[in-house]
Design a protein around this motif. Structure first.
Motif, PDB file in Angstrom:
ATOM      1  N   GLU A 242       0.908  -1.362   0.089  1.00 34.45           N
ATOM      2  CA  GLU A 242       0.120  -0.120   0.009  1.00 34.45           C
ATOM      3  C   GLU A 242       0.972   1.148  -0.004  1.00 34.45           C
ATOM      4  O   GLU A 242       1.745   1.369   0.767  1.00 34.45           O
ATOM      5  N   HIS A 271      -3.054  -0.585  -3.479  1.00 35.23           N
ATOM      6  CA  HIS A 271      -3.917   0.258  -2.709  1.00 35.23           C
ATOM      7  C   HIS A 271      -3.007   1.654  -2.521  1.00 35.23           C
ATOM      8  O   HIS A 271      -1.716   1.419  -2.339  1.00 35.23           O
ATOM      9  N   ALA A 314      -6.667   0.765  -6.939  1.00 36.90           N
ATOM     10  CA  ALA A 314      -7.862   0.998  -5.812  1.00 36.90           C
ATOM     11  C   ALA A 314      -6.862   2.261  -4.944  1.00 36.90           C
ATOM     12  O   ALA A 314      -5.881   2.396  -4.665  1.00 36.90           O
ATOM     13  N   SER A 316      -7.888   5.711  -2.004  1.00 36.32           N
ATOM     14  CA  SER A 316      -8.735   6.083  -1.103  1.00 36.32           C
ATOM     15  C   SER A 316      -8.127   7.330  -0.569  1.00 36.32           C
ATOM     16  O   SER A 316      -7.069   7.690  -0.707  1.00 36.32           O
TER      17      SER A 316
END
Length: 386
Positions: A242, A271, A314, A316
């Protein structure tokens, strides 16, 4: 309201340092843990190590009572008690989404916005304490964090912790925060990533698409090159990555370029977290260099988010309240602030989105909040999403 990880009370019968699982008598009977590792909740039973919540009756018997904040300790938690101290520290909180093993205060970077400023003290004692803690953690825990400082400085001791977690918590994913620089040493990467390639997520910060930008933020020469080499070593070993980008004045201008760089050079990343600033530690000292109202970087943030999302990566947004984000960006926002750090501002009163919002760090006073913070009504939010 955030719930702290420490409180004080009357602690009796502790020798040196004790690590205990707090359980109800019913759960204690069936948990399979050694009696000396268990503290009974509101009970006194000579078959177990002691009690929490009721005063001791027998001299020398372990007990914890008169907690200043009783809500801090609950059944299922794991706590630390020290001889001669009334402090009760929660090392694992049942039901929390933010349980983290703090492995060291040492670090080989000096990030300008570090919320946990590094110290050079010998804290190798933490490893033995964590090896005692891990078997007491709930077996059903979905994810468990590890943080520092820089965990990879532990070398083989970090491998011991990972292997112990695999043995004691086989269904738990580990989420380890690391700057990734030491993974440029292939032997160390083999030892650490190879210990559990599918069960560990390595969360690595990247603050720019060019060396000067990244190195300035972490205040370390050659950090950008070492981090990229480390990331590719993790990728070579099929490890999980990540990427984390803290959003502040020194990183936001080149967010679109960084997003493009990540897609082209680090396609194996699973991510990307774009994270609002936490006003703790060095961040407060470097406010003039770092602070920018989030509404003033919404354009590059949006460009970066959609560049990555439209290419199947992905992504966020962490630590930013929903009210300052335009409707199209809100689906990317997460409730990311640890429960013991989390709070809401007076301006949040009456907001229809508060139950879905990250809120604020408890350390973020009015000077660290956006001028755009305001309650959002559901109809307004639906209109913006349309």
């Amino acid at each position: 309201m955030s719930l702290p990880l420490h409180t004080h009370g009357q602690v009796q019968g502790v020798r040196d340092v004790g690590i205990f699982k707090v359980l109800t008598p019913e759960e204690a009977m069936t948990c399979g843990l050694p009696p000396q590792d268990v503290l009974l909740w509101n009970a006194e039973d000579d078959r177990y190590a002691g009690s929490v919540g009721s005063p001791q009756r027998e001299t020398g018997r372990l007990s914890v009572s008169a907690l200043r904040m009783p809500e801090v300790v609950q059944p299922g938690d794991v706590i630390r008690l020290r001889e001669g101290s009334g402090q009760i520290s929660v090392l694992f909180r049942r039901g929390s989404q933010a349980n983290t093993l703090f492995v060291t205060e040492r670090c080989n970077s000096r990030c300008l916005m570090c919320s946990q400023p590094p110290r050079d003290d010998d804290d190798s004692w933490r490893v033995d304490e964590l090896l005692r803690l891990i078997p007491l953690i709930d077996k059903g825990e979905i994810q468990l964090g590890m943080s520092g400082g820089e965990p990879t400085l532990l070398g083989q001791d970090l491998r011991r912790l990972i292997v112990t977690c695999r043995m004691e918590l086989p269904d738990t994913t580990l989420h380890i925060l690391t700057n990734g620089r030491l993974f440029s040493d292939r032997a160390l990467a083999d030892a650490l990533v190879g210990a559990a390639p599918e069960d560990v997520i390595w969360a690595v910060p990247l603050y720019g698409d060019v060396a000067a930008a990244h190195d300035a933020v972490v205040d370390a020469e050659n950090a950008f090159v070492e981090t990229l080499q480390g990331l590719h070593e993790i990728g070579r070993l099929k490890g999980r990555v990540e990427l984390r980008v803290v959003l502040h004045r020194m990183t936001v201008d080149r967010l679109p370029e960084l997003a493009s760089f990540i897609y082209r050079r680090l396609p194996f990343v699973e991510h990307i977290a774009l994270m609002g600033l936490e006003p703790m530690g060095f961040t407060k000292q470097n406010r003039d260099r770092l602070w920018i109202d989030p509404v003033d970087y919404i354009q590059p943030l949006g460009d970066a988010v959609f560049h990555l999302a439209n290419r199947g990566m992905a992504v966020s947004i962490y630590n930013l309240p929903l009210c300052i984000l335009p409707g199209p960006l809100r689906p990317f926002a997460r409730q990311s602030i640890s429960d013991w750090k989390n709070t809401f501002a007076p301006e949040c009163t009456g907001c229809d989105l508060i139950s879905h919002c990250s809120g604020f760090f408890a350390s973020a006073g009015p000077a660290w909040r956006s001028r755009a913070v305001s309650p959002v009504k559901l109809q307004e939010a639906l209109h913006e999403m349309a």
